[in-house]
Design a protein around this motif. Structure first.
Motif, short mmCIF file in Angstrom:
data_model
loop_
_atom_site.label_atom_id
_atom_site.label_comp_id
_atom_site.label_asym_id
_atom_site.label_seq_id
_atom_site.Cartn_x
_atom_site.Cartn_y
_atom_site.Cartn_z
N PRO A 185 -59.60 21.53 11.98
CA PRO A 185 -60.13 20.76 13.11
C PRO A 185 -61.07 19.67 12.58
O PRO A 185 -61.59 19.78 11.47
N PRO A 186 -61.29 18.63 13.36
CA PRO A 186 -62.16 17.56 12.88
C PRO A 186 -63.60 18.04 12.74
O PRO A 186 -64.04 18.95 13.45
N GLY A 187 -64.31 17.43 11.83
CA GLY A 187 -65.72 17.74 11.64
C GLY A 187 -66.56 16.89 12.58
O GLY A 187 -66.32 16.84 13.78
N LYS A 188 -67.51 16.17 12.01
CA LYS A 188 -68.38 15.32 12.81
C LYS A 188 -67.67 14.07 13.29
O LYS A 188 -68.01 13.52 14.32
N ARG A 189 -66.67 13.62 12.53
CA ARG A 189 -65.96 12.39 12.87
C ARG A 189 -64.63 12.71 13.55
O ARG A 189 -64.04 13.76 13.34
N ARG A 190 -64.16 11.76 14.35
CA ARG A 190 -62.84 11.90 14.98
C ARG A 190 -61.76 11.85 13.90
O ARG A 190 -61.98 11.32 12.82
N LEU A 191 -60.59 12.37 14.25
CA LEU A 191 -59.46 12.24 13.34
C LEU A 191 -59.04 10.77 13.28
O LEU A 191 -59.02 10.07 14.30
N ALA A 192 -58.68 10.33 12.10
CA ALA A 192 -58.27 8.94 11.89
C ALA A 192 -56.80 8.78 12.26
O ALA A 192 -56.01 9.70 12.10
N ILE A 193 -56.45 7.59 12.71
CA ILE A 193 -55.06 7.29 13.03
C ILE A 193 -54.39 6.81 11.75
O ILE A 193 -54.73 5.74 11.23
N ASP A 194 -53.45 7.60 11.24
CA ASP A 194 -52.73 7.21 10.04
C ASP A 194 -51.59 6.29 10.44
O ASP A 194 -50.93 6.51 11.46
N ASP A 254 -48.48 3.37 8.72
CA ASP A 254 -47.79 2.78 7.58
C ASP A 254 -48.29 1.35 7.43
O ASP A 254 -48.13 0.54 8.35
N HIS A 255 -48.90 1.03 6.31
CA HIS A 255 -49.48 -0.30 6.12
C HIS A 255 -48.43 -1.39 6.02
O HIS A 255 -48.71 -2.54 6.37
N SER A 256 -47.23 -1.05 5.59
CA SER A 256 -46.21 -2.10 5.47
C SER A 256 -45.57 -2.43 6.82
O SER A 256 -45.27 -3.59 7.09
N THR A 257 -45.37 -1.42 7.68
CA THR A 257 -44.73 -1.67 8.97
C THR A 257 -45.71 -1.68 10.13
O THR A 257 -45.41 -2.22 11.19
N GLY A 258 -46.88 -1.03 9.95
CA GLY A 258 -47.85 -0.93 11.04
C GLY A 258 -47.54 0.21 11.99
O GLY A 258 -48.27 0.44 12.95
N ARG A 259 -46.47 0.95 11.73
CA ARG A 259 -46.06 2.05 12.61
C ARG A 259 -47.07 3.19 12.51
O ARG A 259 -47.48 3.59 11.43
N LEU A 260 -47.49 3.72 13.68
CA LEU A 260 -48.42 4.84 13.70
C LEU A 260 -47.70 6.11 13.30
O LEU A 260 -46.55 6.32 13.66
N ARG A 261 -48.40 6.97 12.55
CA ARG A 261 -47.81 8.24 12.15
C ARG A 261 -48.50 9.37 12.90
O ARG A 261 -48.05 9.75 13.97
N ASP A 262 -49.57 9.91 12.37
CA ASP A 262 -50.27 11.03 13.01
C ASP A 262 -51.76 10.85 12.84
O ASP A 262 -52.23 9.87 12.26
N LEU A 263 -52.52 11.85 13.29
CA LEU A 263 -53.96 11.85 13.14
C LEU A 263 -54.34 12.71 11.94
O LEU A 263 -53.82 13.81 11.77
N LEU A 264 -55.24 12.19 11.11
CA LEU A 264 -55.65 12.89 9.89
C LEU A 264 -57.17 12.97 9.81
O LEU A 264 -57.86 12.08 10.30
N CYS A 265 -57.64 14.03 9.15
CA CYS A 265 -59.08 14.11 8.88
C CYS A 265 -59.41 13.04 7.84
O CYS A 265 -58.52 12.50 7.18
N SER A 266 -60.69 12.75 7.68
CA SER A 266 -61.06 11.66 6.78
C SER A 266 -60.66 11.95 5.33
O SER A 266 -60.26 11.05 4.59
N GLN A 267 -60.72 13.22 4.91
CA GLN A 267 -60.35 13.55 3.53
C GLN A 267 -58.86 13.32 3.28
O GLN A 267 -58.47 12.72 2.28
N CYS A 268 -58.02 13.79 4.19
CA CYS A 268 -56.56 13.61 4.01
C CYS A 268 -56.18 12.13 4.13
O CYS A 268 -55.32 11.65 3.40
N ASN A 269 -56.83 11.43 5.04
CA ASN A 269 -56.55 10.00 5.20
C ASN A 269 -56.95 9.23 3.94
O ASN A 269 -56.21 8.36 3.47
N THR A 270 -58.09 9.59 3.37
CA THR A 270 -58.54 8.96 2.12
C THR A 270 -57.58 9.27 0.99
O THR A 270 -57.25 8.40 0.18
N MET A 271 -57.11 10.53 0.94
CA MET A 271 -56.17 10.93 -0.11
C MET A 271 -54.90 10.06 -0.05
O MET A 271 -54.45 9.54 -1.08
#
Length: 184
Positions: free
Chosen positions: A112-121, A123-140
Motif C-alpha cells: 500500500p502507499p506510504g505517505k505519498r500517493r501512488l505515482a502514475i507510471d 511509457d515515455h516513448s508513447t505517453g500511454r498510461l500503465r499502472d500506479l506504482l509506489c515511489s520506489q518501484c517507479n524510481t526503479m
C-alpha cells in the motif's frame, strides 16, 4: 425582439411574461443559451481579469495567498486536478478508479502507499498510461530507463550474489572470508 418593438410598457410586460414561460418550459434550452453566452464572453472576461492582475500584481498575489490559506483543502484539490489533467490527461476520479482496480496497492510490489500517493507510471516513448506504482518501484523503472534487458541483468546479478551468500553460510568458519578480503 428589437427595442423599437418593445416601445410600450404593455409590450415589454407581455414579452417578459412570454420569455419567463418559455424558460420555465425549456430549462435545458435556457442552459444551452447561457452556456453559449458564457463561451462568447469568456475571452473578454479573461482579458479583463489579466488586465486587472497586470495593473496590480502585488494585490493579486496577496489575494491568492489569503484565498489559498483560507481554502487549503480546496486549493490542493484544484492543483491536483489541474496537474493530473495537464500531465496525464486524466481527472482525479479516473485516478481513483485505477487505484480501486489495483486494490489500493502498487502494481509491482503490491505494497500500500506510504505517505505519498501512488505515482502514475507511463511509457515515455508513447505517453500511454500503465499502472500506479509506489515511489520506489517507479524510481526503479525510471533508473532502468524502462529497459527489460537491463532489469534482467539486474535480476541475474542479484541471483548470482544470493547464491554466493548462500554458499557463504555453508562454509566452515575458517573459509568464511570472501576471496577479495585482505587479511593483515
Amino acid at each position: 425582439m428589437s427595442k423599437s418593438k418593445l416601445d410600450t410598457p404593455e409590450k415589454r410586460r407581455r414579452h417578459y411574461e412570454h420569455t419567463k414561460k418559455s424558460a420555465a418550459a425549456n430549462p435545458q434550452k435556457v442552459k444551452a443559451i447561457q452556456a453559449r453566452a458564457r463561451d462568447r464572453h469568456r475571452l473578454k472576461r479573461r482579458a479583463a481579469a489579466l488586465a486587472r492582475i497586470k495593473a496590480n500584481p502585488e494585490r493579486h498575489r496577496e489575494y491568492q495567498k489569503k484565498w489559498r490559506s483560507a481554502h487549503r483543502e480546496r486549493s490542493r484539490a484544484i492543483v491536483r486536478r489541474s496537474d493530473l489533467i495537464r500531465t496525464f490527461g486524466i481527472n482525479p476520479e479516473q485516478y481513483d478508479a485505477m487505484l480501486r482496480n489495483q486494490s489500493g496497492r502498487c502494481a509491482i510490489c503490491k505494497e500500500p502507499p506510504g505517505k505519498r500517493r501512488l505515482a502514475i507510471d507511463h511509457d515515455h516513448s508513447t505517453g500511454r498510461l500503465r499502472d500506479l506504482l509506489c515511489s520506489q518501484c517507479n524510481t526503479m523503472l525510471g533508473k532502468s530507463r524502462d529497459s527489460v534487458a537491463l532489469l534482467r541483468q539486474a535480476i541475474e546479478y542479484l541471483e548470482r550474489h544470493a547464491n554466493v551468500a548462500a554458499a557463504e553460510q555453508m562454509r566452515t568458519p575458517d573459509q568464511s572470508m570472501l576471496p577479495y578480503q585482505v587479511t593483515r
